[in-house]
Scaffold this motif. Structure first.
Motif, PDB file in Angstrom:
ATOM      1  N   ARG A 125    -100.834  -6.660  40.696  1.00  0.00           N
ATOM      2  CA  ARG A 125    -101.858  -7.703  40.750  1.00  0.00           C
ATOM      3  C   ARG A 125    -101.439  -8.755  41.762  1.00  0.00           C
ATOM      4  O   ARG A 125    -100.325  -9.281  41.705  1.00  0.00           O
ATOM      5  N   VAL A 126    -102.340  -9.047  42.701  1.00  0.00           N
ATOM      6  CA  VAL A 126    -102.061 -10.010  43.756  1.00  0.00           C
ATOM      7  C   VAL A 126    -102.954 -11.236  43.562  1.00  0.00           C
ATOM      8  O   VAL A 126    -104.175 -11.111  43.481  1.00  0.00           O
ATOM      9  N   ARG A 127    -102.334 -12.396  43.468  1.00  0.00           N
ATOM     10  CA  ARG A 127    -103.073 -13.652  43.390  1.00  0.00           C
ATOM     11  C   ARG A 127    -102.774 -14.437  44.652  1.00  0.00           C
ATOM     12  O   ARG A 127    -101.616 -14.700  44.962  1.00  0.00           O
ATOM     13  N   ILE A 128    -103.831 -14.805  45.387  1.00  0.00           N
ATOM     14  CA  ILE A 128    -103.676 -15.551  46.638  1.00  0.00           C
ATOM     15  C   ILE A 128    -104.280 -16.937  46.453  1.00  0.00           C
ATOM     16  O   ILE A 128    -105.451 -17.070  46.090  1.00  0.00           O
ATOM     17  N   GLN A 129    -103.477 -17.953  46.690  1.00  0.00           N
ATOM     18  CA  GLN A 129    -103.921 -19.326  46.492  1.00  0.00           C
ATOM     19  C   GLN A 129    -103.621 -20.162  47.738  1.00  0.00           C
ATOM     20  O   GLN A 129    -102.472 -20.246  48.171  1.00  0.00           O
ATOM     21  N   PRO A 130    -104.650 -20.772  48.338  1.00  0.00           N
ATOM     22  CA  PRO A 130    -104.388 -21.681  49.469  1.00  0.00           C
ATOM     23  C   PRO A 130    -103.542 -22.858  48.995  1.00  0.00           C
ATOM     24  O   PRO A 130    -103.703 -23.340  47.867  1.00  0.00           O
ATOM     25  N   LEU A 131    -102.656 -23.315  49.846  1.00  0.00           N
ATOM     26  CA  LEU A 131    -101.801 -24.447  49.520  1.00  0.00           C
ATOM     27  C   LEU A 131    -102.253 -25.681  50.295  1.00  0.00           C
ATOM     28  O   LEU A 131    -102.663 -25.577  51.449  1.00  0.00           O
TER      29      LEU A 131
END
Length: 202
Positions: free
Chosen positions: A108-114
């Motif tokens: 599972r890949v979670r991508i979150q802008p910082l």
């Protein structure tokens, strides 16, 4: 977007201090992989688990010592997010998707802008969860909670993945009837525990 050429490193890229050495130790203790990536393709930070997960996503023909690029499957997920950020499109909710490694294990890949820029570059944080390890952790937790035997935990881990009884039997080298007996015992222990907790609560 450029193809990543940065090597995975337990230290921040160059002289950029994305996290302190103290926090790096904490990051390496996480059960999930953590990557911080810049829009140019630089890997700014990668904890130990992230390196391990990324190695599973690279062709098995590539020696681990030669892995110097972010897996294409991950970079292809990052590119649209970076484009949205550059276009001013709201991306605060991030992205979550399941991918499969060459061994057919789910990640599972979670991508979150910082809200972070390094040398004026936008950055993303990727959390990589090895679903197989997640099921194992759940089975161990349930084992402690319900006093399961080691073999029951093995069976329960596979049942959590909705593995058919026949496949569980083949995987653990036991009969299908034995699998059913283990599952029956597990469910009985769960009911006994939950009923007992309910009685205490009342």
């Amino acid at each position: 977007m450029p193809i990543m050429t940065s090597s995975f490193n337990s230290q921040p890229f160059g002289n950029e201090s994305v996290v302190s050495a103290l926090l790096q130790t904490a990051l390496d203790s996480l059960v999930d992989g953590l990557l911080i990536v810049a829009a140019s393709g630089r890997v700014l930070q990668a904890n130990t688990m992230a390196v391990q997960v990324c190695q599973t996503l690279v062709s098995t023909d590539t020696p681990k010592s030669q892995i110097t690029q972010m897996p294409e499957v991950l970079w292809s997920l990052c590119c649209p997010v970076f484009r949205n950020i550059a276009s001013g499109i709201e991306t605060h909710l991030g992205l979550e998707i399941d991918i499969t490694d060459p061994q057919h294990q789910s990640i599972r890949v979670r991508i979150q802008p910082l809200d972070l820029k390094v040398h004026q570059e936008n950055c993303l944080m990727l959390i990589l969860e090895d679903r197989r390890q997640a099921y194992r952790r759940r089975a161990i937790a349930d084992g402690r909670r319900y006093s399961l035997t080691p073999r029951e935990m093995d069976v329960w881990e596979l049942r959590l993945q909705e593995t058919p009884y026949e496949t569980i039997a083949q995987t653990l080298f036991i009969t299908e009837n034995t699998v059913k007996k283990h599952v029956k015992n597990i469910l009985a222990k769960r009911r006994l525990h939950d009923d007992g907790c309910g009685a205490i609560a009342s």
